[in-house]
Design a protein around this motif. Structure first.
Motif, PDB file in Angstrom:
ATOM      1  N   PRO A  29       0.809  -1.227   0.000  1.00 51.30           N
ATOM      2  CA  PRO A  29       0.000   0.000   0.000  1.00 51.30           C
ATOM      3  C   PRO A  29       0.841   1.274   0.000  1.00 51.30           C
ATOM      4  O   PRO A  29       0.504   2.230  -0.702  1.00 51.30           O
ATOM      5  N   ALA A  30       1.935   1.310   0.751  1.00 53.98           N
ATOM      6  CA  ALA A  30       2.733   2.548   0.823  1.00 53.98           C
ATOM      7  C   ALA A  30       3.294   2.890  -0.549  1.00 53.98           C
ATOM      8  O   ALA A  30       3.367   4.054  -0.937  1.00 53.98           O
ATOM      9  N   ARG A  31       3.689   1.853  -1.297  1.00 58.58           N
ATOM     10  CA  ARG A  31       4.331   2.099  -2.588  1.00 58.58           C
ATOM     11  C   ARG A  31       3.287   2.358  -3.678  1.00 58.58           C
ATOM     12  O   ARG A  31       3.533   3.124  -4.607  1.00 58.58           O
ATOM     13  N   ILE A  32       2.108   1.722  -3.582  1.00 56.37           N
ATOM     14  CA  ILE A  32       1.021   2.038  -4.522  1.00 56.37           C
ATOM     15  C   ILE A  32       0.642   3.514  -4.341  1.00 56.37           C
ATOM     16  O   ILE A  32       0.477   4.266  -5.303  1.00 56.37           O
ATOM     17  N   TYR A  33       0.558   3.917  -3.098  1.00 55.58           N
ATOM     18  CA  TYR A  33       0.204   5.302  -2.764  1.00 55.58           C
ATOM     19  C   TYR A  33       1.268   6.261  -3.288  1.00 55.58           C
ATOM     20  O   TYR A  33       0.963   7.308  -3.861  1.00 55.58           O
ATOM     21  N   ASP A  34       2.529   5.892  -3.109  1.00 57.55           N
ATOM     22  CA  ASP A  34       3.627   6.718  -3.618  1.00 57.55           C
ATOM     23  C   ASP A  34       3.507   6.882  -5.131  1.00 57.55           C
ATOM     24  O   ASP A  34       3.684   7.974  -5.675  1.00 57.55           O
ATOM     25  N   GLU A  66      -5.307  15.223  -2.504  1.00 56.27           N
ATOM     26  CA  GLU A  66      -6.204  15.937  -1.578  1.00 56.27           C
ATOM     27  C   GLU A  66      -6.116  15.346  -0.170  1.00 56.27           C
ATOM     28  O   GLU A  66      -6.216  16.063   0.820  1.00 56.27           O
ATOM     29  N   ASN A  67      -5.930  14.025  -0.109  1.00 60.31           N
ATOM     30  CA  ASN A  67      -5.792  13.404   1.206  1.00 60.31           C
ATOM     31  C   ASN A  67      -4.527  13.904   1.899  1.00 60.31           C
ATOM     32  O   ASN A  67      -4.529  14.227   3.087  1.00 60.31           O
ATOM     33  N   ARG A  68      -3.412  13.965   1.149  1.00 59.44           N
ATOM     34  CA  ARG A  68      -2.146  14.468   1.719  1.00 59.44           C
ATOM     35  C   ARG A  68      -2.297  15.920   2.194  1.00 59.44           C
ATOM     36  O   ARG A  68      -1.782  16.326   3.225  1.00 59.44           O
ATOM     37  N   ALA A  69      -3.054  16.709   1.380  1.00 57.11           N
ATOM     38  CA  ALA A  69      -3.246  18.116   1.754  1.00 57.11           C
ATOM     39  C   ALA A  69      -4.064  18.211   3.044  1.00 57.11           C
ATOM     40  O   ALA A  69      -3.788  19.052   3.910  1.00 57.11           O
ATOM     41  N   ILE A  89       0.628   7.133  12.489  1.00 57.82           N
ATOM     42  CA  ILE A  89       0.572   5.690  12.212  1.00 57.82           C
ATOM     43  C   ILE A  89       0.103   5.478  10.767  1.00 57.82           C
ATOM     44  O   ILE A  89      -0.911   6.029  10.342  1.00 57.82           O
ATOM     45  N   GLY A  90       0.847   4.649  10.038  1.00 58.37           N
ATOM     46  CA  GLY A  90       0.579   4.497   8.606  1.00 58.37           C
ATOM     47  C   GLY A  90       1.133   5.722   7.892  1.00 58.37           C
ATOM     48  O   GLY A  90       0.475   6.352   7.056  1.00 58.37           O
ATOM     49  N   THR A  91       2.377   6.030   8.243  1.00 58.49           N
ATOM     50  CA  THR A  91       3.055   7.235   7.757  1.00 58.49           C
ATOM     51  C   THR A  91       3.097   7.303   6.232  1.00 58.49           C
ATOM     52  O   THR A  91       2.956   8.363   5.642  1.00 58.49           O
ATOM     53  N   VAL A 115       5.157   5.606  12.402  1.00 52.62           N
ATOM     54  CA  VAL A 115       4.934   4.164  12.514  1.00 52.62           C
ATOM     55  C   VAL A 115       4.376   3.632  11.200  1.00 52.62           C
ATOM     56  O   VAL A 115       3.410   4.188  10.666  1.00 52.62           O
ATOM     57  N   ASP A 116       4.949   2.574  10.709  1.00 54.06           N
ATOM     58  CA  ASP A 116       4.382   1.915   9.530  1.00 54.06           C
ATOM     59  C   ASP A 116       4.770   0.444   9.591  1.00 54.06           C
ATOM     60  O   ASP A 116       5.813   0.103  10.144  1.00 54.06           O
ATOM     61  N   TYR A 117       3.935  -0.419   9.026  1.00 55.91           N
ATOM     62  CA  TYR A 117       4.283  -1.842   9.054  1.00 55.91           C
ATOM     63  C   TYR A 117       5.153  -2.239   7.878  1.00 55.91           C
ATOM     64  O   TYR A 117       5.600  -3.377   7.778  1.00 55.91           O
ATOM     65  N   ALA A 142       5.941  -1.182  12.942  1.00 54.78           N
ATOM     66  CA  ALA A 142       4.969  -1.888  13.789  1.00 54.78           C
ATOM     67  C   ALA A 142       3.624  -1.893  13.089  1.00 54.78           C
ATOM     68  O   ALA A 142       3.385  -1.127  12.151  1.00 54.78           O
ATOM     69  N   ASP A 143       2.750  -2.760  13.584  1.00 57.67           N
ATOM     70  CA  ASP A 143       1.445  -2.970  12.959  1.00 57.67           C
ATOM     71  C   ASP A 143       0.363  -2.390  13.867  1.00 57.67           C
ATOM     72  O   ASP A 143       0.292  -2.753  15.046  1.00 57.67           O
ATOM     73  N   VAL A 144      -0.482  -1.523  13.314  1.00 64.84           N
ATOM     74  CA  VAL A 144      -1.515  -0.866  14.126  1.00 64.84           C
ATOM     75  C   VAL A 144      -2.501  -1.881  14.701  1.00 64.84           C
ATOM     76  O   VAL A 144      -3.181  -1.605  15.690  1.00 64.84           O
ATOM     77  N   ARG A 145      -2.565  -3.078  14.108  1.00 63.00           N
ATOM     78  CA  ARG A 145      -3.476  -4.095  14.639  1.00 63.00           C
ATOM     79  C   ARG A 145      -2.978  -4.646  15.969  1.00 63.00           C
ATOM     80  O   ARG A 145      -3.685  -5.392  16.634  1.00 63.00           O
ATOM     81  N   MET A 170      -4.146   8.718  11.907  1.00 65.09           N
ATOM     82  CA  MET A 170      -4.437   7.479  11.167  1.00 65.09           C
ATOM     83  C   MET A 170      -5.043   7.924   9.837  1.00 65.09           C
ATOM     84  O   MET A 170      -6.251   7.820   9.606  1.00 65.09           O
ATOM     85  N   VAL A 171      -4.199   8.480   9.019  1.00 68.49           N
ATOM     86  CA  VAL A 171      -4.656   9.131   7.797  1.00 68.49           C
ATOM     87  C   VAL A 171      -4.487   8.154   6.629  1.00 68.49           C
ATOM     88  O   VAL A 171      -3.377   7.687   6.357  1.00 68.49           O
ATOM     89  N   ALA A 172      -5.620   7.850   5.996  1.00 69.91           N
ATOM     90  CA  ALA A 172      -5.646   6.860   4.906  1.00 69.91           C
ATOM     91  C   ALA A 172      -5.039   5.536   5.360  1.00 69.91           C
ATOM     92  O   ALA A 172      -4.322   4.886   4.609  1.00 69.91           O
TER      93      ALA A 172
END
Ligand SMILES: C[S@@+](CC[C@H](N)C(=O)[O-])C[C@H]1O[C@@H](n2cnc3c(N)ncnc32)[C@H](O)[C@@H]1O
Length: 279
Positions: A29-34, A66-69, A89-91, A115-117, A142-145, A170-172
């Motif tokens: 997800p982090a890289r798809i988002y990137d 828009e989410n980043r903004a 969390i979920g940086t 924090v990111d998994y 770490a994992d938010v779960r 906990m953004v997106a």
């Protein structure tokens, strides 16, 4: 980065070298988002996933911008309100306008734990934050779960003082938590660990009122390390239980305290977001 040139060679100075803990064969997800954001820290497999998303939902790139903004406006709002500690969390892969940059533009002493998994985030965060005072910043894989693994981590405790207000971001993030994994319970665990005056910032993907297109777009995450769960406005609002929502409540993110006039097509942005305070 390019999957064909990355791989697991042993020379960290070689072009496209990838740390061995980074799996380049599965979309993250982090890289798809990137990729959607127009960054360069992703692999072929992530690009292919992003293409599935954009094919179904051409506005997806605009949505993540828009989410980043929103994230930036929320952090600035909280820093201006006097909050100087942030647990992000979920940086995601940090870019310009990351939480620390925004918070420290208001308060140079602001503290941030990222924090990111996904270990790829830690690698990029370390590089980006190399010049930042280590007393003010920590990076945690770490994992938010598993909230305790974040709340009790020595890195968290070294940077954040739990006797003073903390903003949890906990953004997106929470649309990567499956219904059976209890996103509401996870938020509540953080809420209960925070002192009064603390805050939570949440944004979450929606189906924009078009479930069929949304289902098509979400196929982009089908083979990724986490899948995408849609929640409705009521359910997203319920994530703020025990927090007092600040104006304007939970809204499409362009409508959340915009700088100037919000874009006219704000409802084309399929992210809801809000900020709540623990009183
Ligand atoms: C869409 S990005 C959002 C990045 C940033 N918060 C933003 O809004 O710009 C979601 C991030 O959440 C991370 N993530 C997903 N599931 C997670 C989990 N269970 N624990 C920790 N991080 C997670 C992903 O690795 C990714 O970096």
């Amino acid at each position: 980065m390019d999957e064909t040139t990355s791989g697991f060679g042993e020379d960290p100075l070689a072009p496209g070298w990838t740390p061995p803990e980074i799996d380049t064969t599965k979309a993250h997800p982090a890289r798809i988002y990137d990729c959607l954001l127009g960054g360069k820290d992703h692999f072929d497999v992530d690009r292919q996933a992003a293409e599935v998303v954009v094919k179904a939902l051409p506005g997806a790139r605009e949505m993540v911008r828009e989410n980043r903004a929103f994230l930036g406006r929320a952090v600035r709002h909280l820093a201006e309100a006097g909050i100087s500690q942030f647990l992000d969390i979920g940086t995601g892969i940090p870019g310009p306008g990351n939480t620390g940059e925004v918070a420290r533009s208001v308060n140079p002493e602001a503290r941030v734990v990222y924090v990111d998994y996904d270990p790829v985030v830690a690698v990029h965060s370390r590089a980006l934050l190399a010049g930042v005072d280590p007393a003010l910043t920590a990076i945690l894989v770490a994992d938010v779960r598993d909230p305790a693994s974040i709340l009790q981590a020595p890195a968290t405790r070294a940077v954040l003082d739990f006797d003073r207000p903390i903003a949890v971001l906990m953004v997106a993030l929470l649309h990567f938590i499956k219904p059976e994994e209890d996103a509401h319970g996870i938020v509540a665990t953080f809420r209960d660990a925070l002192p009064p005056g603390s805050a939570v910032v949440i944004s979450h993907g929606t189906d924009g009122g078009d479930p069929e297109t949304s289902a098509e777009a979400r196929k982009g995450w089908d083979n990724a390390t986490s899948q995408f769960t849609i929640r409705g406005r009521d359910d997203i609002t319920a994530l703020f239980d025990g927090f007092e929502l600040t104006e304007p409540g939970v809204v499409n993110v362009p409508l959340w305290r915009p700088d100037g006039e919000p874009r006219e097509d704000w409802d084309a942005i399929w992210f809801d977001g809000g900020v709540g305070f623990k009183r």
